[in-house]
Scaffold this motif. Sequence first.
Motif, short mmCIF file in Angstrom:
data_model
loop_
_atom_site.label_atom_id
_atom_site.label_comp_id
_atom_site.label_asym_id
_atom_site.label_seq_id
_atom_site.Cartn_x
_atom_site.Cartn_y
_atom_site.Cartn_z
N ASN A 36 0.81 -1.22 0.00
CA ASN A 36 0.00 0.00 0.00
C ASN A 36 0.84 1.27 0.00
N GLY A 37 2.15 1.16 -0.07
CA GLY A 37 3.01 2.32 0.01
C GLY A 37 3.24 2.71 1.45
N THR A 38 4.24 3.51 1.68
CA THR A 38 4.57 3.93 3.05
C THR A 38 4.79 5.43 3.05
N GLU A 39 4.33 6.08 4.08
CA GLU A 39 4.32 7.53 4.15
C GLU A 39 5.34 8.05 5.15
N GLY A 40 6.05 9.10 4.78
CA GLY A 40 6.90 9.83 5.71
C GLY A 40 8.02 9.03 6.33
N LEU A 41 8.81 8.35 5.50
CA LEU A 41 9.90 7.52 6.00
C LEU A 41 11.23 8.27 5.99
N LYS A 42 11.96 8.12 7.08
CA LYS A 42 13.37 8.48 7.09
C LYS A 42 14.17 7.20 6.83
N TRP A 43 15.45 7.39 6.51
CA TRP A 43 16.32 6.25 6.23
C TRP A 43 17.58 6.36 7.08
N THR A 44 17.96 5.26 7.69
CA THR A 44 19.19 5.25 8.49
C THR A 44 20.17 4.24 7.91
N ILE A 45 21.44 4.54 8.09
CA ILE A 45 22.51 3.67 7.63
C ILE A 45 22.68 2.52 8.60
N ALA A 100 7.87 16.40 2.74
CA ALA A 100 8.20 17.15 3.96
C ALA A 100 6.93 17.33 4.77
N ARG A 101 7.07 17.59 6.06
CA ARG A 101 5.94 17.85 6.94
C ARG A 101 5.82 19.35 7.19
N ASP A 102 4.57 19.84 7.22
CA ASP A 102 4.34 21.24 7.52
C ASP A 102 4.12 21.41 9.03
N GLY A 103 3.76 22.62 9.44
CA GLY A 103 3.58 22.90 10.86
C GLY A 103 2.44 22.14 11.49
N SER A 104 1.52 21.62 10.66
CA SER A 104 0.40 20.83 11.17
C SER A 104 0.69 19.33 11.10
N ASP A 105 1.95 18.99 10.82
CA ASP A 105 2.38 17.60 10.73
C ASP A 105 1.78 16.87 9.53
N GLU A 106 1.35 17.63 8.51
CA GLU A 106 0.82 17.04 7.29
C GLU A 106 1.96 16.85 6.28
N LEU A 107 1.93 15.74 5.56
CA LEU A 107 2.94 15.46 4.55
C LEU A 107 2.59 16.10 3.22
N HIS A 108 3.61 16.66 2.55
CA HIS A 108 3.42 17.27 1.24
C HIS A 108 4.53 16.80 0.30
N ASP A 109 4.15 16.44 -0.93
CA ASP A 109 5.15 16.12 -1.95
C ASP A 109 5.93 17.38 -2.30
N LEU A 110 7.24 17.25 -2.40
CA LEU A 110 8.08 18.38 -2.81
C LEU A 110 8.35 18.38 -4.31
N GLY A 111 8.04 17.27 -4.98
CA GLY A 111 8.23 17.20 -6.43
C GLY A 111 9.25 16.17 -6.87
N PRO A 112 10.50 16.23 -6.34
CA PRO A 112 11.51 15.28 -6.79
C PRO A 112 11.16 13.83 -6.45
N THR A 113 11.61 12.91 -7.29
CA THR A 113 11.47 11.48 -7.04
C THR A 113 12.84 10.81 -7.13
N GLY A 114 12.97 9.64 -6.51
CA GLY A 114 14.26 8.97 -6.43
C GLY A 114 14.65 8.27 -7.71
N PHE A 115 15.96 8.25 -7.99
CA PHE A 115 16.48 7.58 -9.17
C PHE A 115 17.88 7.06 -8.89
N LEU A 116 18.37 6.21 -9.77
CA LEU A 116 19.76 5.77 -9.77
C LEU A 116 20.37 6.13 -11.11
#
Length: 239
Positions: A36-45, A100-116
């Motif tokens: 179902n996709g995942t929302e608002g993930l950070k990534w750690t090494i 990114a999250r705004d001041g109301s903790d809502e997620l918003h697309d910034l536009g860029p997508t991941g690539f290799l």
Amino acid sequence: MSSTKIIFAAALAFISSVGSVNGLCRAPPPELDAANGTEGLKWTISVSHTSEYDGKEVKIRPNHEVDGAYYAAVDDYSPTLLTTLRAAVEDDQLSLFDVARDGSDELHDLGPTGFLNMTSSAYDDSHIKQYSFGFANVTQSLSVTTAQGKEDGQWQLKDVPNNIDGMKRLDHYFDVDMTKAATGWSLCSQPSDDQGEWRRLFYMVSPTGNPWKDDNCIDVSLHAVKPGSAAKEDNEDGC
């Protein structure tokens, strides 16, 4: 300043304004539902041996090789990468969106997508390919290896071996024989700039399974962390 640079600078400022959680102690992450996709993930090494980079957050830095794009990297000063994965054409594959999250903790697309994007590297003679991990806005003129004028929809979330907490790691599909091939992430040191030292993330593909080795790099995994209420829980526990 070009419009692309203005948009990118604004995106960095927006990410910086929402802050980041540097949890020294954190509850186990919830199980992630790749279908179902995942929302608002950070990534750690994650490093299999003792390393100062183990547990470091993945950050974003301007990419001077692709116009308007940025690298996925590790340093002590850049904004933290926050992403959402959404189902792509294939059931087990995903597209990776910068958010990114705004001041109301809502997620918003910034536009860029991941690539290799495949780099020229010292591995050419052994058929081992090295791909730079980055993000950019998808346009018809975008020309990178996994996103030729379209978004890269071949990202995957896989189980972290021997982990009982449902933790996932980021991977990418390549059309190679996985009974022979070896793939994985590599974190490589880069020349220091005026802000300090930094390392850049690459994805490695060895169709024959031959190992890659570079004294400036370490093999790593990227583990998903869903911040959610973790910061509040940590504070409540006195962390």
